[in-house]
Design a protein around this motif. Sequence first.
Motif, PDB file in Angstrom:
ATOM      1  N   SER A 181      53.109  13.781   5.298  1.00 33.27           N
ATOM      2  CA  SER A 181      51.979  13.979   6.419  1.00 33.27           C
ATOM      3  C   SER A 181      52.012  15.103   7.044  1.00 33.27           C
ATOM      4  O   SER A 181      53.155  15.892   6.683  1.00 33.27           O
ATOM      5  CB  SER A 181      52.008  12.629   7.336  1.00 33.27           C
ATOM      6  N   ALA A 182      51.074  15.021   8.019  1.00 33.89           N
ATOM      7  CA  ALA A 182      51.163  16.509   8.893  1.00 33.89           C
ATOM      8  C   ALA A 182      52.124  15.889  10.323  1.00 33.89           C
ATOM      9  O   ALA A 182      51.579  14.949  10.852  1.00 33.89           O
ATOM     10  CB  ALA A 182      49.884  16.930   9.227  1.00 33.89           C
ATOM     11  N   CYS A 183      52.952  16.692  10.406  1.00 37.79           N
ATOM     12  CA  CYS A 183      53.772  16.365  11.726  1.00 37.79           C
ATOM     13  C   CYS A 183      53.022  17.084  13.149  1.00 37.79           C
ATOM     14  O   CYS A 183      52.184  18.035  12.728  1.00 37.79           O
ATOM     15  CB  CYS A 183      55.080  16.880  11.950  1.00 37.79           C
ATOM     16  N   GLY A 184      53.072  16.657  14.179  1.00 40.80           N
ATOM     17  CA  GLY A 184      52.586  17.156  15.281  1.00 40.80           C
ATOM     18  C   GLY A 184      52.972  16.457  16.372  1.00 40.80           C
ATOM     19  O   GLY A 184      52.725  15.057  16.594  1.00 40.80           O
ATOM     20  N   GLU A 185      53.442  17.090  17.676  1.00 41.31           N
ATOM     21  CA  GLU A 185      53.907  16.195  18.589  1.00 41.31           C
ATOM     22  C   GLU A 185      53.031  16.242  19.678  1.00 41.31           C
ATOM     23  O   GLU A 185      52.007  17.092  19.695  1.00 41.31           O
ATOM     24  CB  GLU A 185      55.287  17.089  19.399  1.00 41.31           C
ATOM     25  N   ASN A 186      52.862  15.025  20.427  1.00 42.57           N
ATOM     26  CA  ASN A 186      51.600  14.979  21.476  1.00 42.57           C
ATOM     27  C   ASN A 186      51.637  16.082  22.515  1.00 42.57           C
ATOM     28  O   ASN A 186      50.673  16.378  22.829  1.00 42.57           O
ATOM     29  CB  ASN A 186      51.770  13.608  21.990  1.00 42.57           C
ATOM     30  N   SER A 187      52.859  16.427  22.820  1.00 43.01           N
ATOM     31  CA  SER A 187      53.158  17.578  23.919  1.00 43.01           C
ATOM     32  C   SER A 187      52.413  18.848  23.326  1.00 43.01           C
ATOM     33  O   SER A 187      52.181  19.631  24.274  1.00 43.01           O
ATOM     34  CB  SER A 187      54.388  17.640  24.254  1.00 43.01           C
ATOM     35  N   GLN A 188      51.941  19.161  21.935  1.00 43.10           N
ATOM     36  CA  GLN A 188      51.519  20.237  21.621  1.00 43.10           C
ATOM     37  C   GLN A 188      50.177  19.990  21.327  1.00 43.10           C
ATOM     38  O   GLN A 188      49.513  20.888  20.650  1.00 43.10           O
ATOM     39  CB  GLN A 188      52.463  20.551  20.177  1.00 43.10           C
ATOM     40  N   ALA A 189      49.603  18.826  21.504  1.00 42.20           N
ATOM     41  CA  ALA A 189      48.226  18.766  21.234  1.00 42.20           C
ATOM     42  C   ALA A 189      47.070  19.894  21.294  1.00 42.20           C
ATOM     43  O   ALA A 189      46.466  20.040  20.730  1.00 42.20           O
ATOM     44  CB  ALA A 189      47.672  17.534  21.897  1.00 42.20           C
ATOM     45  N   THR A 190      47.205  20.388  22.891  1.00 38.15           N
ATOM     46  CA  THR A 190      46.159  21.243  23.258  1.00 38.15           C
ATOM     47  C   THR A 190      46.744  22.616  22.193  1.00 38.15           C
ATOM     48  O   THR A 190      45.436  23.098  21.794  1.00 38.15           O
ATOM     49  CB  THR A 190      46.488  21.762  24.459  1.00 38.15           C
ATOM     50  N   LYS A 191      47.794  22.956  22.006  1.00 43.99           N
ATOM     51  CA  LYS A 191      48.222  24.209  21.180  1.00 43.99           C
ATOM     52  C   LYS A 191      47.583  24.032  19.867  1.00 43.99           C
ATOM     53  O   LYS A 191      47.191  24.945  19.066  1.00 43.99           O
ATOM     54  CB  LYS A 191      49.547  24.073  21.092  1.00 43.99           C
ATOM     55  N   ASN A 192      48.020  22.807  19.091  1.00 45.12           N
ATOM     56  CA  ASN A 192      47.486  22.374  17.761  1.00 45.12           C
ATOM     57  C   ASN A 192      45.861  22.541  17.729  1.00 45.12           C
ATOM     58  O   ASN A 192      45.395  22.804  16.692  1.00 45.12           O
ATOM     59  CB  ASN A 192      48.042  21.107  17.411  1.00 45.12           C
ATOM     60  N   GLU A 193      45.083  21.823  18.552  1.00 49.73           N
ATOM     61  CA  GLU A 193      43.643  21.914  18.569  1.00 49.73           C
ATOM     62  C   GLU A 193      43.126  23.377  18.563  1.00 49.73           C
ATOM     63  O   GLU A 193      42.300  23.792  17.910  1.00 49.73           O
ATOM     64  CB  GLU A 193      43.098  21.162  19.889  1.00 49.73           C
ATOM     65  N   THR A 194      43.753  24.185  19.502  1.00 50.23           N
ATOM     66  CA  THR A 194      43.161  25.527  19.522  1.00 50.23           C
ATOM     67  C   THR A 194      43.577  26.227  18.246  1.00 50.23           C
ATOM     68  O   THR A 194      42.939  27.144  17.713  1.00 50.23           O
ATOM     69  CB  THR A 194      43.988  26.299  20.617  1.00 50.23           C
ATOM     70  N   SER A 195      44.942  26.205  17.883  1.00 47.63           N
ATOM     71  CA  SER A 195      45.583  26.691  16.419  1.00 47.63           C
ATOM     72  C   SER A 195      44.520  26.116  15.410  1.00 47.63           C
ATOM     73  O   SER A 195      43.923  26.944  14.631  1.00 47.63           O
ATOM     74  CB  SER A 195      46.848  26.282  16.067  1.00 47.63           C
ATOM     75  N   GLN A 196      43.910  24.822  15.220  1.00 44.17           N
ATOM     76  CA  GLN A 196      43.075  24.513  14.144  1.00 44.17           C
ATOM     77  C   GLN A 196      41.753  25.198  14.345  1.00 44.17           C
ATOM     78  O   GLN A 196      41.342  25.482  13.219  1.00 44.17           O
ATOM     79  CB  GLN A 196      43.170  22.835  14.209  1.00 44.17           C
ATOM     80  N   THR A 197      41.333  25.284  15.604  1.00 46.04           N
ATOM     81  CA  THR A 197      39.810  25.894  16.002  1.00 46.04           C
ATOM     82  C   THR A 197      40.065  27.401  15.395  1.00 46.04           C
ATOM     83  O   THR A 197      38.927  27.704  14.714  1.00 46.04           O
ATOM     84  CB  THR A 197      39.688  25.676  17.252  1.00 46.04           C
ATOM     85  N   GLU A 198      41.045  27.952  15.684  1.00 50.91           N
ATOM     86  CA  GLU A 198      41.070  29.511  15.395  1.00 50.91           C
ATOM     87  C   GLU A 198      41.160  29.581  13.806  1.00 50.91           C
ATOM     88  O   GLU A 198      40.505  30.455  13.177  1.00 50.91           O
ATOM     89  CB  GLU A 198      42.317  29.915  16.207  1.00 50.91           C
ATOM     90  N   ARG A 199      41.749  28.526  13.088  1.00 57.60           N
ATOM     91  CA  ARG A 199      41.905  28.777  11.723  1.00 57.60           C
ATOM     92  C   ARG A 199      40.895  28.293  10.961  1.00 57.60           C
ATOM     93  O   ARG A 199      40.548  28.459   9.527  1.00 57.60           O
ATOM     94  CB  ARG A 199      43.101  27.970  11.298  1.00 57.60           C
ATOM     95  N   ASP A 200      39.940  27.449  11.722  1.00 56.06           N
ATOM     96  CA  ASP A 200      38.711  26.816  10.826  1.00 56.06           C
ATOM     97  C   ASP A 200      38.986  26.188   9.862  1.00 56.06           C
ATOM     98  O   ASP A 200      38.473  26.637   8.704  1.00 56.06           O
ATOM     99  CB  ASP A 200      37.672  28.210  11.004  1.00 56.06           C
ATOM    100  N   LEU A 201      39.750  25.055   9.791  1.00 58.17           N
ATOM    101  CA  LEU A 201      40.080  24.251   8.855  1.00 58.17           C
ATOM    102  C   LEU A 201      39.580  23.344   8.248  1.00 58.17           C
ATOM    103  O   LEU A 201      38.559  22.742   9.188  1.00 58.17           O
ATOM    104  CB  LEU A 201      41.604  23.694   8.950  1.00 58.17           C
ATOM    105  N   ALA A 202      39.135  23.037   7.018  1.00 57.59           N
ATOM    106  CA  ALA A 202      38.404  21.800   6.509  1.00 57.59           C
ATOM    107  C   ALA A 202      39.059  20.656   6.847  1.00 57.59           C
ATOM    108  O   ALA A 202      40.316  20.583   6.888  1.00 57.59           O
ATOM    109  CB  ALA A 202      38.229  22.034   5.001  1.00 57.59           C
ATOM    110  N   SER A 203      38.491  19.477   6.865  1.00 60.17           N
ATOM    111  CA  SER A 203      38.966  18.211   7.232  1.00 60.17           C
ATOM    112  C   SER A 203      39.861  17.826   5.987  1.00 60.17           C
ATOM    113  O   SER A 203      40.781  16.892   6.142  1.00 60.17           O
ATOM    114  CB  SER A 203      38.092  17.243   7.448  1.00 60.17           C
ATOM    115  N   SER A 204      39.551  18.041   4.842  1.00 63.92           N
ATOM    116  CA  SER A 204      40.453  17.937   3.618  1.00 63.92           C
ATOM    117  C   SER A 204      40.305  19.127   2.656  1.00 63.92           C
ATOM    118  O   SER A 204      39.587  19.933   2.723  1.00 63.92           O
ATOM    119  CB  SER A 204      40.057  16.438   3.002  1.00 63.92           C
TER     120      SER A 204
END
Length: 360
Positions: free
Chosen positions: A19-42
């Motif tokens: 799976s993909a790991c991701g700490e809750n404390s990093q949620a904002t950082k991860n959301e920003t990172s995903q937006t910047e990378r413009d990733l597909a849902s799958s």
Amino acid sequence: MKKSKLLVSIAACSVLLLSACGENSQATKNETSQTERDLASSPYTKTEFLMGTVVTLKIYDKGKEDVLDKGFDRVRDLADKIDVNDEQKRTSEIDKVNAKSGIAPVKVDDDIFYLVKEGIKYSKQTGGTKDITIGPITSLWHIGFPDARKPSQNEIDERLPLINYKNVELDEQNKTIYLEKKGMELDLGGIAKGFIADEVGKVFKENGVTTSIIDLGGNILLQGESPKGGDWNVGIQDPFSPRNTILGKLPEQDKSIVTSGIYERYLEVDGKKYHHLFDPKTGYPFDNDIAGVSIISKKSITGDGLSSAAFSKGIKEGLQFIESHKGVEAIFVSKDKKVYITSGLKGKFELTSDEFKMGN
């Protein structure tokens, strides 16, 4: 193009992306990172059977589906230069080098020259316990193919004198390779898939891909963070159980995970199993305490080269060997179901199976 779920099972059952790991404390950082990378849902996914194995490429970046074909073009290009298993054609550059052994040097392209040079490097590092001139022995046993057989001792004895990486002559200026003894054969199976995975990674990056999985029959190269941000969750296969059964897991990103083991390709004769990792000194498969070893490294060719090299040394010496390589970690699984890890994985690797114990 068919898309698949995030759960990834690996064809050669060396590792699993759970799976993909991701700490809750990093949620904002991860959301920003995903937006910047413009990733597909799958991911955009494509699978082909090449080099005798299942090759799967996955790209998570939106609008990058066409890059999959460019990745496969690079795989096929390199496979055509390296592959020595096509008995009918015998047209790869490695075939041509082998055919001219003891006769004349053969000019090769930059890819093959680099690959053979790397193979010699790892052969030197192991003191010859891993040797890229093992070809006369691997072709004799031919494990993994329909005509696999256990050769006679006389056949093995006749071919052992042909194995010595020191008898490979490289001409840097003219890009030629010469095998000094008639009958010598290069076998690049121990590093070829790692090199090809790295090259596909280069193609992806050149075409703007930030997040991908490159799987060459169990040689896994993870590009970037997981789609959810942070690390991928990598599961290590239980070598004694059916595929997709793990013994432990660890978080990784931008890393290669390569496994060598006795459980995938083997020949059974009179109730005894002979695996495909051969000792250049005896002509028989290595017989030590290792069931499998996984190497975690930045480059996949490093993992490929060091996994079989570490396997050749057994657990104790193998651990010492990997510890001497900066930026490389390893997980060893013994035949008596103990797991040994290098120092950099302490506090990171998690044993998840009750059937295994951590070794000292």
